[in-house]
Design a protein around this motif. Structure first.
Motif, short mmCIF file in Angstrom:
data_model
loop_
_atom_site.label_atom_id
_atom_site.label_comp_id
_atom_site.label_asym_id
_atom_site.label_seq_id
_atom_site.Cartn_x
_atom_site.Cartn_y
_atom_site.Cartn_z
N ASP A 116 0.85 -1.19 0.00
CA ASP A 116 0.00 0.00 0.00
C ASP A 116 0.89 1.25 0.00
O ASP A 116 1.92 1.29 0.67
CB ASP A 116 -0.89 -0.01 1.25
N GLU A 117 0.51 2.26 -0.76
CA GLU A 117 1.34 3.46 -0.85
C GLU A 117 1.51 4.14 0.49
O GLU A 117 2.59 4.66 0.80
CB GLU A 117 0.75 4.46 -1.86
N SER A 118 0.47 4.14 1.32
CA SER A 118 0.58 4.77 2.63
C SER A 118 1.63 4.07 3.49
O SER A 118 2.41 4.73 4.20
CB SER A 118 -0.77 4.75 3.35
N VAL A 119 1.65 2.74 3.42
CA VAL A 119 2.65 1.98 4.17
C VAL A 119 4.04 2.28 3.63
O VAL A 119 4.99 2.47 4.39
CB VAL A 119 2.35 0.46 4.08
N MET A 120 4.17 2.33 2.32
CA MET A 120 5.46 2.64 1.71
C MET A 120 5.97 4.01 2.14
O MET A 120 7.15 4.18 2.44
CB MET A 120 5.35 2.60 0.18
N MET A 121 5.08 4.99 2.21
CA MET A 121 5.47 6.32 2.62
C MET A 121 5.92 6.35 4.08
O MET A 121 6.83 7.10 4.45
CB MET A 121 4.32 7.30 2.39
N ILE A 122 5.29 5.53 4.91
CA ILE A 122 5.71 5.43 6.30
C ILE A 122 7.13 4.87 6.36
O ILE A 122 7.98 5.37 7.10
CB ILE A 122 4.75 4.54 7.11
N TYR A 123 7.40 3.84 5.57
CA TYR A 123 8.75 3.26 5.53
C TYR A 123 9.78 4.30 5.08
O TYR A 123 10.87 4.40 5.65
CB TYR A 123 8.79 2.06 4.58
N LEU A 124 9.45 5.07 4.06
CA LEU A 124 10.39 6.07 3.56
C LEU A 124 10.58 7.20 4.55
O LEU A 124 11.68 7.75 4.69
CB LEU A 124 9.91 6.62 2.21
N ASP A 125 9.52 7.57 5.27
CA ASP A 125 9.64 8.58 6.32
C ASP A 125 10.57 8.10 7.42
O ASP A 125 11.38 8.87 7.96
CB ASP A 125 8.27 8.92 6.91
N LEU A 126 10.45 6.82 7.78
CA LEU A 126 11.33 6.25 8.81
C LEU A 126 12.77 6.22 8.31
O LEU A 126 13.70 6.52 9.07
CB LEU A 126 10.86 4.84 9.17
N LEU A 127 12.95 5.86 7.06
CA LEU A 127 14.29 5.84 6.48
C LEU A 127 14.90 7.23 6.46
O LEU A 127 16.10 7.41 6.67
CB LEU A 127 14.24 5.26 5.07
N ASP A 128 14.07 8.22 6.23
CA ASP A 128 14.52 9.62 6.27
C ASP A 128 14.93 10.01 7.69
O ASP A 128 15.95 10.66 7.90
CB ASP A 128 13.39 10.52 5.78
N LYS A 129 14.16 9.56 8.66
CA LYS A 129 14.41 9.94 10.06
C LYS A 129 15.59 9.20 10.68
O LYS A 129 16.37 9.79 11.44
CB LYS A 129 13.15 9.65 10.90
N TYR A 130 15.75 7.94 10.33
CA TYR A 130 16.77 7.12 10.98
C TYR A 130 18.18 7.46 10.51
O TYR A 130 18.41 7.77 9.34
CB TYR A 130 16.51 5.64 10.71
N THR A 131 19.12 7.34 11.45
CA THR A 131 20.53 7.42 11.09
C THR A 131 20.97 6.03 10.61
O THR A 131 20.24 5.04 10.74
CB THR A 131 21.38 7.81 12.30
N LEU A 132 22.18 5.96 10.08
CA LEU A 132 22.70 4.66 9.67
C LEU A 132 22.81 3.72 10.86
O LEU A 132 22.63 2.51 10.71
CB LEU A 132 24.07 4.82 9.01
N TRP A 133 23.08 4.27 12.04
CA TRP A 133 23.20 3.42 13.22
C TRP A 133 21.86 2.80 13.58
O TRP A 133 21.80 1.65 14.03
CB TRP A 133 23.79 4.19 14.40
N HIS A 134 20.77 3.53 13.41
CA HIS A 134 19.46 2.94 13.65
C HIS A 134 19.25 1.72 12.74
O HIS A 134 18.80 0.66 13.19
CB HIS A 134 18.35 3.97 13.38
#
Length: 217
Positions: free
Chosen positions: A108-126
């Motif tokens: 689902d696009e909404s789920v995908m956007m949540i994943y990308l938002d998390l990827l944006d927020k997280y550091t490489l260490w996360h």
């Protein structure tokens, strides 16, 4: 001197101008921003394009398939915006994998956007810590046989000693992941456990799905 050569020379002189000699009042920030766009932003965009091309070249899809894929289009636009904002090549690799997976995944696009938002927020260490705790035993550096009593932080010390030394920072990273539902709750990072407990998986179903979307395995 030809116009093209003159412009090139002016650009080179401008690039070497000391920041301290540029007048304030908006001019300084404008010059700095122009320099960023001409250097860092261009380099990142070139790296990003190369990484995406490497991921997509193996896809058995036509240009029409790609061009008409709304999910892929959304992923490409959002991931590109994130890619330009990070200096981390490794993070752009995760973004490129996410773009590739968007072209094939049933999500689902909404789920995908949540994943990308998390990827944006997280550091490489996360991302590294999350990946590690999906299956610690899959990492060659992890050796827990013979441990009678220990904490899950032992596997971090074995694989990523540099972040393990920053105990407060590591605790924050794990807490961030727990708060987002990516890792299971609990104080296992410091609690005494057997060797099986030390190297047990700590990721949730959500965390596993997120990793599957951003890692090209």
């Amino acid at each position: 001197m030809e116009k093209k050569e003159l412009l090139s020379e002016v650009a080179e002189i401008t690039a070497k101008t000391l920041v301290s000699t540029i007048p304030v009042g908006g001019t300084l920030v404008t010059c700095i921003w122009d320099s960023i766009k001409a250097n860092a932003a261009n380099r990142r965009m070139e790296d990003w394009k190369n990484q995406v091309e490497e991921k997509l070249c193996d896809l058995k899809l036509s240009l029409d398939d790609i061009g008409n894929n709304e999910l892929f289009a959304s992923a490409m636009m959002k991931a590109t915006d994130i890619a330009i904002k990070t200096a981390e090549d490794e993070k752009r690799q995760y973004l490129a994998s996410a773009v590739k997976n968007s072209a094939m995944a049933s999500i689902d696009e909404s789920v995908m956007m949540i994943y990308l938002d998390l990827l944006d927020k997280y550091t490489l260490w996360h991302i590294r810590i999350l990946h590690l705790f999906r299956n610690p035993k899959a990492f060659d550096q992890v050796h827990v046989d013979g441990i009678m009593m220990g904490a899950a932080s032992i596997v971090v010390e074995q694989v990523y000693p540099e972040i393990a030394k920053e105990k407060e920072l590591l605790d924050k990273i794990v807490k961030d992941l727990q708060n987002d539902g990516m890792m299971s709750e609990g104080s296992y990072m410091h609690a005494g456990m057997t060797s099986n407990g030390v190297a047990a998986s700590r990721t949730t179903e959500l965390g596993n799905k997120f990793l599957k979307f951003i890692i090209d395995e």
